[in-house]
Scaffold this motif. Structure first.
Motif, PDB file in Angstrom:
ATOM      1  N   SER A 398      51.666  -7.193  -8.820  1.00  0.00           N
ATOM      2  CA  SER A 398      51.095  -8.312  -9.605  1.00  0.00           C
ATOM      3  C   SER A 398      51.858  -8.473 -10.910  1.00  0.00           C
ATOM      4  O   SER A 398      52.002  -9.585 -11.423  1.00  0.00           O
ATOM      5  CB  SER A 398      49.620  -8.065  -9.894  1.00  0.00           C
ATOM      6  OG  SER A 398      48.905  -8.003  -8.693  1.00  0.00           O
ATOM      7  N   GLN A 439      44.676 -12.883  -6.598  1.00  0.00           N
ATOM      8  CA  GLN A 439      43.987 -11.784  -5.934  1.00  0.00           C
ATOM      9  C   GLN A 439      42.468 -11.981  -6.086  1.00  0.00           C
ATOM     10  O   GLN A 439      41.707 -11.735  -5.182  1.00  0.00           O
ATOM     11  CB  GLN A 439      44.411 -10.500  -6.657  1.00  0.00           C
ATOM     12  CG  GLN A 439      44.284  -9.252  -5.842  1.00  0.00           C
ATOM     13  CD  GLN A 439      45.115  -8.120  -6.469  1.00  0.00           C
ATOM     14  OE1 GLN A 439      45.668  -8.252  -7.547  1.00  0.00           O
ATOM     15  NE2 GLN A 439      45.189  -7.010  -5.778  1.00  0.00           N
ATOM     16  N   ASP A 519      49.133 -13.935  -4.327  1.00  0.00           N
ATOM     17  CA  ASP A 519      48.874 -12.522  -4.600  1.00  0.00           C
ATOM     18  C   ASP A 519      47.653 -12.108  -3.792  1.00  0.00           C
ATOM     19  O   ASP A 519      46.524 -12.404  -4.162  1.00  0.00           O
ATOM     20  CB  ASP A 519      48.622 -12.320  -6.102  1.00  0.00           C
ATOM     21  CG  ASP A 519      48.592 -10.841  -6.483  1.00  0.00           C
ATOM     22  OD1 ASP A 519      48.533  -9.998  -5.561  1.00  0.00           O
ATOM     23  OD2 ASP A 519      48.631 -10.539  -7.680  1.00  0.00           O
TER      24      ASP A 519
HETATM   25 MG   LIG Z   1      47.886  -6.641  -7.740  1.00  0.00          MG
END
Ligand SMILES: [Mg+2]
Ligand SMILES: Nc1ncnc2c1ncn2[C@@H]1O[C@H](COP(=O)(O)OP(=O)(O)OP(=O)(O)O)[C@@H](O)[C@H]1O
Length: 604
Positions: A398, A439, A519
């Motif tokens: 990330s 995410q 992500d």
């Molecule tokens: Mg991550």
């Protein structure tokens, strides 16, 4: 309680008022009118005992009514002027309080939009909320009601003293003897008053903090079955608040009685020394009686205000600190001149983005982090390629996309977009070309349609339908009672995480981005939906650069290049088959996952 919620001592010159002046200077005319009407009002207040003196001596003493019509006229006029002054002051103070609140809140909120992720990582929602809502409110009151009241009260005090001295200096000095007495009481109570004031605000901050956590963490509280403890913490704080407020009220009450005492003392002096006077000059006697009691109100007000002013300095200090906080990621003046900023972009100067990304010797540490997450990192993502980043939890995946999106800037080295350092163009230029599915998906409160339109406000019905279909989100919408018009709740809380993920995916696609960042975009959907999205991704990524982070390695098989990251370094890179053939870390990850999935399948 975080340290920054403490109402620690701050001593700014002139209670910090000069610090906030630049932000309220546009209200100079209103402030000036308020001060002038305040002075005028108090001038008339000072005159009233003089009128009484005249009436007593002339109409009663001399028993003549020759000037009565004039007297009535002037008296009525004075009352009228006071009335009008009161109205103007009340109106202006309210207007000013609301205007200052609006301006400061608007400014703070706008400024918050320019701050980087790092600021939000370092400051809690509750803390930011207090800065924008309660600090501004206290400052608004200071520059409106306190100012009106202050100019009125102080000038009344000065006026009364001056008139008393002129009329009868000896008696005046005797009456004024009570002032040093009040000063002594004040010095005894002052520090306690300020201290309790501070305590009250500190507890108030804690209550707000607890309340915030109680609401945002409501689910976690239930699942951990800690309602009783959380409830007890909250009532403990509100109980402390009650005790401290009562303590403050006791000090205030005690102090108010000492002021009354001083006032009675002043009256006693007037009666004692002025009693003789009453026989020959009853007017002056009554004048002193009025001033002796009247001058205690400004004194009481001043004392109340001083402790308030001292605590308000903390609010001023904090708000100005927020307004002066510079983002870790800013566009240089030169860049703003050419590309504009987030609020006034100069799109005519924007060059078309292609989507080449390159990391050149990038080292990176989070602003509040201790360890380097990336060191001398190099990576090239050519335009139109489909890159996957894999690696275990905490490997820095990330972080890489945060740097690509310029949410953070490298500690050393460069991130190049289309061959130029990202810092040479504006953040908005880059962000407008980005589609990012996080995410942790986030939706705004409002309808599904409104949320999708955040991606592209000009999207038509067909575009919306196409985008929804592409990522299988049309099935989600079909299930909703009101379809696209269904309200999703705050942060989409009325939807499942997978549904939120699909909708944020559709939203990103509607924006038609040149660079698509995913992500763990499919981490919360079932395998069938994931397969559908996988097929969609293959269509979507054509003509764009895409960076995909995935835990499930089966989803990245088709990537043009897979970067295997470990401890902030690329340890292997290549296509799926090449990496398997390497028989290294990727193979190990893959096999482990494959085995886990097989076990899960066996277990049903
Ligand atoms: Mg991550
Ligand atoms: N805001 C932050 N401040 C300080 N350190 C951070 C911050 N965010 C992440 N880190 C640290 O940076 C490292 C890399 O984190 P990153 O989020 O990039 O991992 P990741 O590979 O995406 O993990 P995951 O698969 O769990 O999402 C971690 O060691 C983490 O502790």
């Amino acid at each position: 309680m975080p340290d920054n919620e403490k109402y620690e001592k701050v001593s700014l010159p002139f209670f910090g008022i000069p610090k906030i002046l630049p932000y309220v200077k546009s209200y100079r005319p209103e402030i000036l009118i308020m001060i002038v009407t305040g002075l005028l009002g108090s001038f008339i207040d000072v005159l009233i005992p003089l009128y009484q003196r005249y009436a007593l001596n002339h109409f009663v003493g001399d028993r003549t009514l020759d000037t009565l019509p004039w007297f009535i006229l002037i008296y009525v006029l004075s009352i009228l002027v006071t009335g009008v002054g009161n109205y103007i002051n009340g109106y202006l103070a309210q207007k000013l309080e609301s205007s200052i609140n609006r301006d400061l809140r608007g400014m703070a909120f706008k400024h918050l939009q320019t701050l980087s992720f790092a600021y939000y990582n370092q400051n809690s929602v509750g803390y930011i909320h207090s800065r924008v809502m309660s600090d501004t409110s206290r400052i608004g009151i200071l520059f409106s009601w306190s100012l009106v009241e202050g100019s009125w009260q102080l000038s009344y005090l000065v006026g009364a003293i001056v008139v008393m001295l002129i009329v009868n200096a000896k008696l005046a000095l005797l009456v004024l003897l009570v002032l040093p007495l009040i000063a002594v009481f004040f010095s005894i109570f002052q520090s306690r008053l300020i201290q309790t004031n501070r305590e009250v605000r500190e507890i108030n901050s804690r209550i707000t903090g607890n309340f915030n956590e109680g609401i945002t963490g409501a689910r976690t509280i239930k699942t951990l079955a800690v309602e009783e403890r959380i409830g007890r913490d909250f009532t403990d704080e509100t109980g402390k608040m009650l005790r401290t407020t009562v303590k403050a009220a006791r000090y205030r009450g005690l102090f108010a009685s000492t002021i009354s005492l001083a006032s009675s003392l002043a009256l006693a002096i007037v009666l004692w020394k002025g009693g003789v006077l009453a026989a020959e000059d009853v007017g002056t006697f009554s004048l002193f009686m009025s001033y002796a009691t009247g001058m205690m109100e400004p004194v009481r007000w001043m004392i109340d205000c001083i402790s308030d002013f001292i605590t308000t300095q903390v609010n001023i200090e904090r708000l100005t600190k927020l307004l002066e906080t510079k983002s870790d990621v800013t566009d240089s003046e030169e860049v703003v001149r050419i590309y504009g900023d987030a609020f006034e972009p100069k799109k005519e100067n924007w060059e078309e983005i292609r989507g080449d990304i390159e990391f050149k010797d990038v080292s990176f540490r989070y602003p509040d982090g201790e360890e380097m997450v990336l060191e001398h990192f190099d990576m090239k993502i050519p335009f139109g390629s489909n890159i996957a980043i894999v690696g275990e939890t905490g490997a820095g995946k990330s972080t890489l996309v945060n740097l690509i999106c310029r949410f953070y800037e490298p500690t050393a080295g460069q991130v190049l977009i289309d061959g130029k350092d990202a810092r040479e163009r504006s953040q908005l230029w880059l962000h407008s070309a980005l589609g990012y599915v996080l995410q942790t998906p986030h939706l705004f409160s409002g309808s599904v349609r409104e949320n999708l339109l955040y991606g592209n406000p000009n999207a038509g019905e067909e575009d919306i339908e196409r985008a929804l279909k592409l990522v299988s989100a049309d099935e989600v919408v079909a299930k909703l009672e009101k379809g696209l018009e269904t309200d999703v709740g705050e942060d989409g809380s009325l939807l499942s995480t997978g549904e939120k993920q699909l909708l944020s995916f559709a939203r990103a696609i509607l924006a038609d981005p040149k660079i698509l960042v995913l992500d763990e975009a499919t981490s919360s959907v079932d395998t069938i939906t994931e397969q559908k999205i996988q097929a969609a991704i293959d269509t979507i990524i054509k003509g764009r650069t895409s960076v995909m982070i995935a835990h499930r390695l089966s989803t990245v098989r088709n990537a043009d290049c897979i970067l295997v990251v470990k401890g902030g370094k690329i340890v292997e890179q290549g296509r799926h088959e090449e990496l398997l053939a390497l028989n290294g870390y990727y193979k190990e990850l893959y096999t482990r996952q494959y085995e886990d999935e097989a076990t899960a399948n066996v277990l049903g």
